[in-house]
Design a protein around this motif. Structure first.
Motif, PDB file in Angstrom:
ATOM      1  N   ALA A 114       0.832  -1.206   0.000  1.00 16.25           N
ATOM      2  CA  ALA A 114       0.000   0.000   0.000  1.00 16.25           C
ATOM      3  C   ALA A 114       0.867   1.258   0.000  1.00 16.25           C
ATOM      4  CB  ALA A 114      -0.932  -0.002   1.213  1.00 16.25           C
ATOM      5  N   ILE A 115       1.940   1.260   0.790  1.00 18.57           N
ATOM      6  CA  ILE A 115       2.862   2.404   0.813  1.00 18.57           C
ATOM      7  C   ILE A 115       3.495   2.597  -0.568  1.00 18.57           C
ATOM      8  CG2 ILE A 115       5.027   3.291   1.763  1.00 18.57           C
ATOM      9  CD1 ILE A 115       4.309   1.774   4.364  1.00 18.57           C
ATOM     10  N   GLU A 116       3.930   1.499  -1.161  1.00 20.65           N
ATOM     11  CA  GLU A 116       4.565   1.563  -2.480  1.00 20.65           C
ATOM     12  C   GLU A 116       3.600   2.103  -3.527  1.00 20.65           C
ATOM     13  OE1 GLU A 116       5.444  -1.905  -5.574  1.00 20.65           O
ATOM     14  OE2 GLU A 116       6.774  -2.016  -3.820  1.00 20.65           O
ATOM     15  N   LEU A 117       2.390   1.551  -3.549  1.00 16.09           N
ATOM     16  CA  LEU A 117       1.420   1.959  -4.557  1.00 16.09           C
ATOM     17  C   LEU A 117       0.983   3.411  -4.367  1.00 16.09           C
ATOM     18  CD1 LEU A 117      -0.451   1.398  -6.921  1.00 16.09           C
ATOM     19  CD2 LEU A 117      -2.041   0.273  -5.332  1.00 16.09           C
ATOM     20  N   SER A 118       0.728   3.813  -3.131  1.00 18.94           N
ATOM     21  CA  SER A 118       0.305   5.195  -2.893  1.00 18.94           C
ATOM     22  C   SER A 118       1.427   6.168  -3.235  1.00 18.94           C
ATOM     23  CB  SER A 118      -0.144   5.377  -1.439  1.00 18.94           C
ATOM     24  OG  SER A 118       0.907   5.134  -0.530  1.00 18.94           O
ATOM     25  N   SER A 119       2.663   5.801  -2.934  1.00 22.43           N
ATOM     26  CA  SER A 119       3.800   6.669  -3.279  1.00 22.43           C
ATOM     27  C   SER A 119       3.939   6.821  -4.782  1.00 22.43           C
ATOM     28  CB  SER A 119       5.098   6.096  -2.692  1.00 22.43           C
ATOM     29  OG  SER A 119       5.043   6.024  -1.286  1.00 22.43           O
ATOM     30  N   GLN A 120       3.731   5.726  -5.507  1.00 22.71           N
ATOM     31  CA  GLN A 120       3.815   5.789  -6.973  1.00 22.71           C
ATOM     32  C   GLN A 120       2.676   6.628  -7.554  1.00 22.71           C
ATOM     33  OE1 GLN A 120       3.662   1.579  -7.651  1.00 22.71           O
ATOM     34  NE2 GLN A 120       5.888   1.363  -7.833  1.00 22.71           N
ATOM     35  N   TRP A 121       1.457   6.394  -7.051  1.00 21.85           N
ATOM     36  CA  TRP A 121       0.296   7.080  -7.622  1.00 21.85           C
ATOM     37  C   TRP A 121       0.334   8.584  -7.361  1.00 21.85           C
ATOM     38  CZ3 TRP A 121      -2.844   5.961 -11.314  1.00 21.85           C
ATOM     39  CH2 TRP A 121      -3.985   6.756 -11.499  1.00 21.85           C
ATOM     40  N   HIS A 122       0.730   8.970  -6.159  1.00 17.99           N
ATOM     41  CA  HIS A 122       0.709  10.384  -5.788  1.00 17.99           C
ATOM     42  C   HIS A 122       2.058  11.076  -6.010  1.00 17.99           C
ATOM     43  CE1 HIS A 122      -3.299  10.118  -4.013  1.00 17.99           C
ATOM     44  NE2 HIS A 122      -2.939   8.995  -3.458  1.00 17.99           N
ATOM     45  N   ASP A 123       2.989  10.382  -6.647  1.00 19.39           N
ATOM     46  CA  ASP A 123       4.303  10.976  -6.911  1.00 19.39           C
ATOM     47  C   ASP A 123       4.145  12.279  -7.699  1.00 19.39           C
ATOM     48  OD1 ASP A 123       7.165  11.088  -7.073  1.00 19.39           O
ATOM     49  OD2 ASP A 123       7.016  10.398  -9.144  1.00 19.39           O
ATOM     50  N   GLY A 124       4.798  13.332  -7.211  1.00 18.98           N
ATOM     51  CA  GLY A 124       4.744  14.616  -7.902  1.00 18.98           C
ATOM     52  C   GLY A 124       3.477  15.408  -7.650  1.00 18.98           C
ATOM     53  N   THR A 125       2.668  15.009  -6.667  1.00 20.88           N
ATOM     54  CA  THR A 125       1.479  15.778  -6.295  1.00 20.88           C
ATOM     55  C   THR A 125       1.655  16.287  -4.875  1.00 20.88           C
ATOM     56  OG1 THR A 125       0.231  13.849  -5.462  1.00 20.88           O
ATOM     57  CG2 THR A 125       0.044  14.372  -7.813  1.00 20.88           C
ATOM     58  N   TYR A 126       1.017  17.426  -4.575  1.00 21.34           N
ATOM     59  CA  TYR A 126       1.330  18.126  -3.329  1.00 21.34           C
ATOM     60  C   TYR A 126       0.073  18.597  -2.609  1.00 21.34           C
ATOM     61  CZ  TYR A 126       5.919  18.046  -5.441  1.00 21.34           C
ATOM     62  OH  TYR A 126       7.078  17.618  -6.032  1.00 21.34           O
ATOM     63  N   ARG A 127       0.225  18.843  -1.331  1.00 21.05           N
ATOM     64  CA  ARG A 127      -0.856  19.333  -0.495  1.00 21.05           C
ATOM     65  C   ARG A 127      -1.121  20.811  -0.763  1.00 21.05           C
ATOM     66  NH1 ARG A 127      -4.275  16.701   2.595  1.00 21.05           N
ATOM     67  NH2 ARG A 127      -3.796  17.620   4.610  1.00 21.05           N
ATOM     68  N   ASP A 164      -6.904   8.113  -0.893  1.00 22.96           N
ATOM     69  CA  ASP A 164      -7.101   9.125  -1.944  1.00 22.96           C
ATOM     70  C   ASP A 164      -6.796   8.604  -3.343  1.00 22.96           C
ATOM     71  OD1 ASP A 164      -8.032  11.277  -0.454  1.00 22.96           O
ATOM     72  OD2 ASP A 164      -6.023  11.985   0.045  1.00 22.96           O
ATOM     73  N   ALA A 165      -6.442   7.333  -3.461  1.00 19.87           N
ATOM     74  CA  ALA A 165      -5.943   6.827  -4.745  1.00 19.87           C
ATOM     75  C   ALA A 165      -7.013   6.784  -5.824  1.00 19.87           C
ATOM     76  CB  ALA A 165      -5.334   5.432  -4.555  1.00 19.87           C
ATOM     77  N   ILE A 166      -8.238   6.419  -5.470  1.00 19.84           N
ATOM     78  CA  ILE A 166      -9.327   6.397  -6.455  1.00 19.84           C
ATOM     79  C   ILE A 166      -9.840   7.811  -6.709  1.00 19.84           C
ATOM     80  CG2 ILE A 166     -11.723   5.678  -6.826  1.00 19.84           C
ATOM     81  CD1 ILE A 166     -11.069   3.069  -5.442  1.00 19.84           C
ATOM     82  N   GLU A 167      -9.908   8.586  -5.649  1.00 22.46           N
ATOM     83  CA  GLU A 167     -10.507   9.923  -5.727  1.00 22.46           C
ATOM     84  C   GLU A 167      -9.649  10.914  -6.503  1.00 22.46           C
ATOM     85  OE1 GLU A 167     -11.485  13.218  -2.368  1.00 22.46           O
ATOM     86  OE2 GLU A 167     -12.285  11.219  -2.034  1.00 22.46           O
ATOM     87  N   ASP A 168      -8.323  10.826  -6.357  1.00 20.93           N
ATOM     88  CA  ASP A 168      -7.424  11.827  -6.946  1.00 20.93           C
ATOM     89  C   ASP A 168      -6.729  11.300  -8.193  1.00 20.93           C
ATOM     90  OD1 ASP A 168      -8.112  13.413  -4.827  1.00 20.93           O
ATOM     91  OD2 ASP A 168      -6.206  13.195  -3.762  1.00 20.93           O
ATOM     92  N   MET A 169      -6.615  12.164  -9.187  1.00 25.88           N
ATOM     93  CA  MET A 169      -5.822  11.825 -10.370  1.00 25.88           C
ATOM     94  C   MET A 169      -4.339  11.883 -10.018  1.00 25.88           C
ATOM     95  SD  MET A 169      -7.760  13.720 -13.554  1.00 25.88           S
ATOM     96  CE  MET A 169      -7.570  15.362 -12.835  1.00 25.88           C
ATOM     97  N   ASN A 170      -3.535  11.151 -10.774  1.00 28.29           N
ATOM     98  CA  ASN A 170      -2.096  11.286 -10.609  1.00 28.29           C
ATOM     99  C   ASN A 170      -1.617  12.490 -11.421  1.00 28.29           C
ATOM    100  OD1 ASN A 170      -1.942  10.439 -13.290  1.00 28.29           O
ATOM    101  ND2 ASN A 170      -1.122   8.425 -12.814  1.00 28.29           N
ATOM    102  N   ARG A 171      -0.333  12.742 -11.410  1.00 28.21           N
ATOM    103  CA  ARG A 171       0.179  13.953 -12.064  1.00 28.21           C
ATOM    104  C   ARG A 171       0.040  13.896 -13.581  1.00 28.21           C
ATOM    105  NH1 ARG A 171       6.782  13.655 -12.024  1.00 28.21           N
ATOM    106  NH2 ARG A 171       6.988  11.408 -12.294  1.00 28.21           N
ATOM    107  N   HIS A 172      -0.274  12.710 -14.109  1.00 30.09           N
ATOM    108  CA  HIS A 172      -0.456  12.563 -15.548  1.00 30.09           C
ATOM    109  C   HIS A 172      -1.922  12.680 -15.954  1.00 30.09           C
ATOM    110  CE1 HIS A 172       3.705  11.298 -15.604  1.00 30.09           C
ATOM    111  NE2 HIS A 172       3.442  10.318 -14.749  1.00 30.09           N
ATOM    112  N   GLY A 173      -2.795  13.005 -14.996  1.00 21.86           N
ATOM    113  CA  GLY A 173      -4.206  13.153 -15.301  1.00 21.86           C
ATOM    114  C   GLY A 173      -4.956  11.838 -15.408  1.00 21.86           C
ATOM    115  N   GLN A 174      -4.357  10.759 -14.915  1.00 18.94           N
ATOM    116  CA  GLN A 174      -5.002   9.448 -14.963  1.00 18.94           C
ATOM    117  C   GLN A 174      -5.800   9.200 -13.681  1.00 18.94           C
ATOM    118  OE1 GLN A 174      -1.245   7.345 -15.376  1.00 18.94           O
ATOM    119  NE2 GLN A 174      -1.748   6.802 -17.495  1.00 18.94           N
ATOM    120  N   ARG A 175      -6.788   8.323 -13.788  1.00 19.95           N
ATOM    121  CA  ARG A 175      -7.554   7.894 -12.618  1.00 19.95           C
ATOM    122  C   ARG A 175      -7.343   6.393 -12.407  1.00 19.95           C
ATOM    123  NH1 ARG A 175     -10.570  11.524 -10.156  1.00 19.95           N
ATOM    124  NH2 ARG A 175     -11.114  13.447 -11.291  1.00 19.95           N
TER     125      ARG A 175
END
Length: 221
Positions: free
Chosen positions: A18-31, A80-91
């Motif tokens: 879960a840590i690995e996947l969330s870090s990959q998905w939210h990489d380059g996104t900020y609070r 937040d993984a389903i709710e938020d897009m990644n930095r590439h605009g993917q869901r």
């Protein structure tokens, strides 16, 4: 001296994934908002930002300290993984999440995820999204209520810290001060149908954060 945990409790492959996947998905996104000065020299022309993973780790820490198990902690990292897009605009699709970390974790994440887009692909109104979210917390599992409470504890704490730092945080949030207070208090109330003994301390902490938020608002008026 506290009893030492059993060796098998020291490491969870599920939480690690879960840590690995969330870090990959939210990489380059900020609070939204920054409330501390940097602890290191920032290159000229750059600005310090708070990676989303810092929020996810804080939420997971609250969940774990409240006594919840690895499935709930994993869901906290991924909430937040389903709710938020990644930095590439993917869901991230629900099936992708389920295939990666299992149905139990994915089900909890779905319960704490807003449906941001309508059938027409457009962003739904803020209040409608929040009302549906609250219904999901009321009717979902206690574990989902725990992740939601932990999320709101840290979100409200972050807003309050931004206010104390003199940041115009409401300029970058979707809801103003009144709306934010309504929503966080509504989450508190939505969790009350669940009677798991691990929830009352979390509700108490969110109530504390609501009081601190009110005080910070008073100081800025």
């Amino acid at each position: 001296m506290e009893d030492a945990p059993a060796p098998e409790a020291l490491f969870s492959p599920l939480i690690e994934h879960a840590i690995e996947l969330s870090s990959q998905w939210h990489d380059g996104t900020y609070r939204k908002g920054v409330w501390r000065d940097p602890a290191f020299e920032v290159p000229e022309g750059e600005e310090i930002q708070i990676p989303v993973i810092a929020h996810l780790a804080a939420v997971a820490s609250i969940v774990r300290r409240a006594g919840w198990g690895e499935t709930t902690v994993a869901a906290a990292y991924l909430h937040d993984a389903i709710e938020d897009m990644n930095r590439h605009g993917q869901r991230l699709r629900r099936k992708q999440l389920r295939d990666a970390v299992g149905a139990d974790v994915a089900r909890l994440v779905v319960h704490v995820s807003e449906q941001k887009l309508g059938d027409d692909g457009q962003m739904r109104p803020w209040r409608a999204r929040k009302e549906d979210y609250l219904d999901s917390i009321r009717t979902g599992r206690p574990q989902a209520a725990a992740v939601s409470l932990a999320d709101k504890i840290h979100n409200l704490w972050s807003i309050t810290q931004s206010l104390k730092a003199g940041e115009d945080i409401f300029a970058v949030l979707s809801g103003d001060a009144e709306a934010q207070r309504w929503f966080h208090e509504a989450v508190l109330e939505a969790s009350t149908p669940h009677d798991d003994p691990r929830l009352p301390p979390m509700r108490e902490r969110l109530q504390t954060e609501l009081s601190r938020f009110d005080a910070a608002l008073g100081d800025t008026e």
